[in-house]
Design an enzyme around this catalytic site. Structure first.
Site, PDB file in Angstrom:
ATOM      1  N   MET A  68       0.863  -1.208  -0.065  1.00  0.00           N
ATOM      2  CA  MET A  68       0.073   0.051   0.112  1.00  0.00           C
ATOM      3  C   MET A  68       0.849   1.295  -0.001  1.00  0.00           C
ATOM      4  O   MET A  68       0.112   2.668  -0.041  1.00  0.00           O
ATOM      5  CB  MET A  68      -0.942   0.000   1.097  1.00  0.00           C
ATOM      6  CG  MET A  68      -2.071  -1.120   1.225  1.00  0.00           C
ATOM      7  SD  MET A  68      -3.076  -0.941  -0.101  1.00  0.00           S
ATOM      8  CE  MET A  68      -3.932   0.699   0.286  1.00  0.00           C
ATOM      9  N   ARG A  69       2.204   1.114   0.092  1.00  0.00           N
ATOM     10  CA  ARG A  69       3.050   2.416   0.221  1.00  0.00           C
ATOM     11  C   ARG A  69       2.940   3.320  -1.015  1.00  0.00           C
ATOM     12  O   ARG A  69       2.829   4.493  -1.270  1.00  0.00           O
ATOM     13  CB  ARG A  69       4.464   2.020   0.180  1.00  0.00           C
ATOM     14  CG  ARG A  69       5.343   3.187   0.344  1.00  0.00           C
ATOM     15  CD  ARG A  69       6.769   2.819   0.509  1.00  0.00           C
ATOM     16  NE  ARG A  69       6.848   2.541   2.112  1.00  0.00           N
ATOM     17  CZ  ARG A  69       7.459   1.370   2.567  1.00  0.00           C
ATOM     18  NH1 ARG A  69       7.935   0.356   1.649  1.00  0.00           N
ATOM     19  NH2 ARG A  69       7.459   1.126   3.822  1.00  0.00           N
ATOM     20  N   ALA A  70       2.657   2.447  -2.079  1.00  0.00           N
ATOM     21  CA  ALA A  70       2.350   3.232  -3.393  1.00  0.00           C
ATOM     22  C   ALA A  70       1.197   4.146  -3.375  1.00  0.00           C
ATOM     23  O   ALA A  70       1.126   5.368  -3.998  1.00  0.00           O
ATOM     24  CB  ALA A  70       2.328   2.453  -4.612  1.00  0.00           C
TER      25      ALA A  70
END
Length: 703
Positions: free
Chosen positions: A275-277
């Protein structure tokens, strides 16, 4: 204070690079920038100029760790801090040298005073200096693995911890991480790659007028740095004021549901991990809106955020070039309205579901980015053989004819078992062979050579205990002298130089066979990438052996050269082995601590003496045997990958392996699930021909 750095606003072109840096100046939460590109493209110049555009920071006077007066760090080693007015100072840009020690990065703790006096005497490192500023790593892809681990921890936690034998120091370390790299020198570990919020690909302009302006400005700057900076002071002031205004506007920017859906659908459609993107894209789009002077996030902000935040997160294979299919990106974004929907909008989930599937599933990067530009055009994405070379004659007929065959695509890579060099080395940090390293399991203790880095507590106490009465000990603490300190010796893994010698002669030219050979070498290259090795590539065919790729950390460069490799002609096996001997001799002088592993990929045939001088009275087979024994005498660990196929086998690769003093393994046997005992065979075969004491003896004999 006027800076003599090249002004940021004077950088010609490089719009994406400048935008990515400015967005991080507006919102440090974006997470930093990785700048990839060839040498001489103003990467370092632009990064060093950025610090002059950052607002000043308010710090506690005298605090070495840049605590903010309004909210000082409660665990600051210089604390606790009393409330009071702060002092303004410019934001720092701290450079981390590639060869820096861990103590220089995190700081040094005086163990002797800590043990003897119970005092935390701590000298801050570069992480403390970079707090609330910029940490710049030039050639970040060449940074040692243990320093990368420290950077990852600090970037993730916003703090630096120094733990030494029960004595610990913690301080805040929140910084903007900026790295530059030349991909030709090797790629980054995936863990560090993902830590950079944005990535930018830069290249020199091919426009003559723009190149002229670059030269003109650079010469003017070098003639009079201060005067050049003065001439650009107005532009610098405008950019700085815009950064300050965008920072002030940032909290007021609204990230609507439509923008969030666009971000989520884009990340899902491009199948990025984690989910970092999504989070980085949201922060980048918000910063883009603030930079434009708006309080709402629009589709164009999301699109630009995707182009900056996603390319480096889409690599499924180390040999994949970073990139983003912009047509697919537009298709995904076009499924959403430009404005936030009315209340009934959230029920309109059809387009979102179709988004990831709207484009062709698993679409590779666009045509000219999915393979090296020099790859022959006749090799299509399907991997089918080109029409102009349909015949596949017997090896003997092919070799006699001698024409060059077009390059073929490599078969699908597979996981290989680990090959390692016997003995205990002292080379660069890596994951292949056993070595004495700064990190790893403790195996003993010794007197420190220079600065003490890893204390062996038990050995230190044993050394000091017999002298306590003579030193007048009268309390509970030990009386420790410098001569008592003992350095812990540790064993871990090192990276090696894996030198591939690939037979590209006519006997290897059958298309399915050469495809399998390239797939095997590609698999070994992938393994070398994961184990942090340097690699080199030698090919031999016709009458010569060629160093197709000098030893480098860029494994993907080796893969590109392998893809282009043509076949045909006779087999100068001796020339290939002698070329390997020459390359290894030179590399021992350049990097004596890095031990080599020679991987010879051949069917063992030797039908040409090639360009080998001297023993003209010997047959090609005898020359090959002599060359192989020369490598064995030098203590070079070798593996022969036997490419012979068909119902009738001559076993020549096995004879070559005996001459080299290493094992032979077939292409099928190279797979991880069928290569049982190969590492043991490598060690046994080489140990029987080399000194049992250490590999350094073998290196001295070879030199």
């Amino acid at each position: 204070m006027s800076s003599t750095h090249f002004p940021f606003s004077a950088v010609v072109g490089q719009d994406d690079l400048r935008l990515a840096l400015l967005l991080n100046a507006v919102s440090p939460a974006v997470g930093g920038v990785l700048v990839r590109g060839e040498k001489g493209t103003a990467k370092s110049t632009a990064v060093r100029a950025l610090s002059a555009l950052l607002p000043q920071v308010d710090v506690v006077p005298g605090c070495r760790f840049s605590c903010a007066p309004a909210a000082p760090d409660p665990s600051c080693p210089d604390g606790p801090h009393e409330s009071g007015p702060g002092a303004l100072r410019p934001a720092r840009m701290v450079e981390l040298p590639v060869g820096a020690s861990e103590d220089r990065l995190v700081g040094a703790l005086d163990i002797e005073r800590a043990l003897a006096e119970g005092v935390k005497a701590f000298e801050p490192g570069l992480l403390a200096d970079a707090h609330r500023g910029i940490l710049y790593v030039d050639e970040v892809n060449l940074l040692h693995d243990h320093l990368v681990d420290v950077l990852l921890d600090a970037a993730a936690m916003g703090a630096s911890y120094v733990e030494r034998e029960g004595v610990s120091v913690r301080h805040a370390a929140r910084f903007l991480l900026v790295g530059t790299m030349n991909p030709e020198e090797g790629e980054l570990r995936p863990q560090l790659l993902d830590r950079f919020g944005l990535t930018v690909e830069v290249a020199a302009s091919r426009e003559p007028a723009q190149r002229v302006e670059v030269v003109r400005r650079r010469l003017a700057y070098e003639d009079d740095p201060a005067g050049f900076a003065t001439r650009w002071a107005g532009d610098e002031h405008e950019v700085r004021a815009r950064v300050v205004a965008a920072r002030a506007l940032l909290p007021k920017v609204s990230l609507g549901d439509t923008a969030l859906l666009q971000i989520a659908a884009t990340c899902a459609g491009f199948e990025v991990d984690g989910m970092r993107a999504d989070i980085v894209m949201a922060r980048t789009a918000t910063a883009l809106a603030a930079w434009a002077g708006r309080t709402d996030v629009r589709k164009e902000d999301v699109r630009q955020a995707a182009l900056l935040a996603l390319p480096h997160r889409r690599r499924r294979n180390p040999f994949d070039a970073p990139g983003l299919d912009e047509d697919m990106l537009d298709r995904i974004l076009d499924e959403f309205p430009d404005e936030d929907p009315e209340p009934e909008g959230p029920d309109d989930s059809g387009p979102e579901d179709d988004g990831p599937d709207g484009g062709p599933g698993g679409t590779p990067p666009q045509g000219d980015g999915s393979q090296d530009p020099d790859t022959p055009a006749e090799t299509p994405e399907t991997g089918e053989a080109p029409a102009e070379a349909p015949e596949a004659p017997q090896p003997a007929a092919q070799e006699a004819a001698g024409p060059e065959q077009a390059a073929v695509r490599a078969a699908e890579p597979f996981r290989t078992k680990m090959l390692s060099v016997p003995g205990l080395g002292e080379g660069a940090s890596g994951r292949r062979s056993r070595a004495r390293t700064a990190h790893g399991r403790t195996t003993g203790a010794q007197r420190p050579r220079g600065h003490l880095t890893k204390l062996h507590l038990a050995a230190t106490i044993q050394a000091a205990a017999p002298h306590q009465k003579a030193r007048g000990r009268d309390g509970r603490g030990l009386v420790i002298r410098k001569d008592d300190l003992r350095q812990a010796t540790r064993e871990g893994r090192e990276g090696n130089l894996v030198l591939f010698v690939v037979d590209a002669s006519g006997s290897m030219a059958a298309r399915q066979r050469m495809s399998a050979v390239k797939g095997a070498v590609m698999s070994l290259l992938l393994d070398a990438y994961q184990r942090r090795d340097k690699v080199g590539l030698i090919t031999f065919r016709g009458a010569t052996a060629e160093l197709a790729l000098p030893p480098t950390s860029s494994v993907d460069a080796a893969a590109a050269r392998l893809e282009q490799l043509p076949t045909g002609g006779r087999t100068p096996l001796a020339a290939g082995l002698l070329k390997a001997h020459e390359v290894l001799r030179i590399e021992r002088l350049r990097d004596p601590s890095r031990r080599p592993l020679l991987v010879v990929v051949t069917d063992g045939r030797a039908t040409s003496a090639g360009n080998v001088g001297g023993r003209t009275d010997s047959s090609p087979r005898e020359l090959a045997g002599h060359s192989a024994r020369l490598l064995q005498a030098g203590g070079v660990a070798s593996v022969v990958v036997d490419c012979e196929s068909g119902p009738v086998r001559l076993g020549l690769a096995g004879v070559l392996a005996q001459d080299l003093g290493g094992p032979s393994v077939t292409l099928d046997g190279l797979r991880a699930d069928s290569l049982a005992g190969l590492v043991k065979n490598v060690r046994t075969a080489v140990a029987s021909t080399a000194s049992p004491h250490s590999s350094s003896n073998s290196n001295r004999r070879a030199a």
